[in-house]
Design a protein around this motif. Sequence first.
Motif, mmCIF file in Angstrom:
data_model
loop_
_atom_site.group_PDB
_atom_site.id
_atom_site.type_symbol
_atom_site.label_atom_id
_atom_site.label_comp_id
_atom_site.label_asym_id
_atom_site.label_seq_id
_atom_site.Cartn_x
_atom_site.Cartn_y
_atom_site.Cartn_z
ATOM 1 N N LYS A 1 31.412 82.420 43.053
ATOM 2 C CA LYS A 1 32.104 83.631 43.509
ATOM 3 C C LYS A 1 31.279 84.866 43.163
ATOM 4 O O LYS A 1 31.148 85.791 43.976
ATOM 5 N N ALA A 2 30.692 84.896 41.965
ATOM 6 C CA ALA A 2 29.862 86.036 41.576
ATOM 7 C C ALA A 2 28.682 86.196 42.530
ATOM 8 O O ALA A 2 28.348 87.321 42.933
ATOM 9 N N LEU A 3 28.055 85.090 42.923
ATOM 10 C CA LEU A 3 26.941 85.150 43.867
ATOM 11 C C LEU A 3 27.414 85.649 45.236
ATOM 12 O O LEU A 3 26.792 86.540 45.828
ATOM 13 N N MET A 4 28.521 85.095 45.708
ATOM 14 C CA MET A 4 29.032 85.504 47.014
ATOM 15 C C MET A 4 29.512 86.954 46.990
ATOM 16 O O MET A 4 29.322 87.687 47.967
ATOM 17 N N ASP A 5 30.102 87.402 45.879
ATOM 18 C CA ASP A 5 30.519 88.793 45.766
ATOM 19 C C ASP A 5 29.316 89.734 45.745
ATOM 20 O O ASP A 5 29.347 90.818 46.340
ATOM 21 N N GLY B 1 20.410 86.780 44.513
ATOM 22 C CA GLY B 1 20.739 85.945 43.355
ATOM 23 C C GLY B 1 20.740 84.479 43.737
ATOM 24 O O GLY B 1 20.617 84.121 44.912
ATOM 25 N N ARG B 2 20.897 83.641 42.697
ATOM 26 C CA ARG B 2 20.867 82.194 42.887
ATOM 27 C C ARG B 2 21.865 81.519 41.965
ATOM 28 O O ARG B 2 22.155 82.032 40.889
ATOM 29 N N VAL C 1 21.134 80.188 47.424
ATOM 30 C CA VAL C 1 20.302 81.387 47.395
ATOM 31 C C VAL C 1 20.917 82.426 48.317
ATOM 32 O O VAL C 1 21.129 82.160 49.499
ATOM 33 N N ALA C 2 21.207 83.607 47.762
ATOM 34 C CA ALA C 2 21.713 84.719 48.574
ATOM 35 C C ALA C 2 20.577 85.704 48.784
ATOM 36 O O ALA C 2 19.844 86.048 47.841
ATOM 37 N N LEU C 3 20.428 86.156 50.029
ATOM 38 C CA LEU C 3 19.336 87.059 50.389
ATOM 39 C C LEU C 3 19.862 88.235 51.201
ATOM 40 O O LEU C 3 20.779 88.088 52.015
ATOM 41 N N ASN C 4 19.243 89.379 50.988
ATOM 42 C CA ASN C 4 19.448 90.551 51.829
ATOM 43 C C ASN C 4 18.154 90.702 52.612
ATOM 44 O O ASN C 4 17.158 91.196 52.087
ATOM 45 N N GLY C 5 18.162 90.222 53.846
ATOM 46 C CA GLY C 5 16.904 90.118 54.574
ATOM 47 C C GLY C 5 16.062 89.068 53.886
ATOM 48 O O GLY C 5 16.487 87.938 53.729
ATOM 49 N N ARG C 6 14.911 89.448 53.416
ATOM 50 C CA ARG C 6 14.034 88.527 52.667
ATOM 51 C C ARG C 6 14.099 88.783 51.163
ATOM 52 O O ARG C 6 13.400 88.133 50.391
ATOM 53 N N LYS C 7 14.933 89.724 50.749
ATOM 54 C CA LYS C 7 15.034 90.078 49.325
ATOM 55 C C LYS C 7 16.104 89.233 48.639
ATOM 56 O O LYS C 7 17.244 89.161 49.089
ATOM 57 N N ASP C 8 15.718 88.612 47.530
ATOM 58 C CA ASP C 8 16.605 87.746 46.758
ATOM 59 C C ASP C 8 17.703 88.569 46.092
ATOM 60 O O ASP C 8 17.418 89.505 45.344
#
Length: 140
Positions: free
Chosen positions: A128-132, A116-117, A107-114
């Motif tokens: 890689k797409a998630l990490m990018d 992507g997963r 799970v990638a988050l910007n603060g508490r905002k999702d």
Amino acid sequence: MNRRSFLSLVPAALVLPALTGRAFAGDRTFYTPGNAEADMDAGKIVLLDFWTNWCPTCAAQGRVIDGLRASNPAYDKGIAFYRVDWDLYADSKLSKDLKVPRRSVLVALNGRKDIGRVVVDTSKASIKALMDAALGQAKA
């Protein structure tokens, strides 16, 4: 090395990551309640890796993450990486708040905002797409 020396070193090698709070592979911080949340509340970009040490899918995802991080140092500058032990934190507030259904979830988050997963996917392209996407949010 004799057998006695070897057997006395094995427990130390297994306990050391837990004592330091850091993972050796890729230097992802082991989650403890509050540490990832502090980064999330500070508005940082966070990637949570819900894993177990016995899960082959989790291990494959970890190898992909480690390889991508080794090939692009910008990931480490822009993203805080956490390993969340599913066996310990499946029923935690974090897992419930994020609606994480199982292990092998990234799970990638910007603060508490999702952002992507990735769920049970070990493909380099997906991870890689998630990490990018996470890195793009860090630069924005």
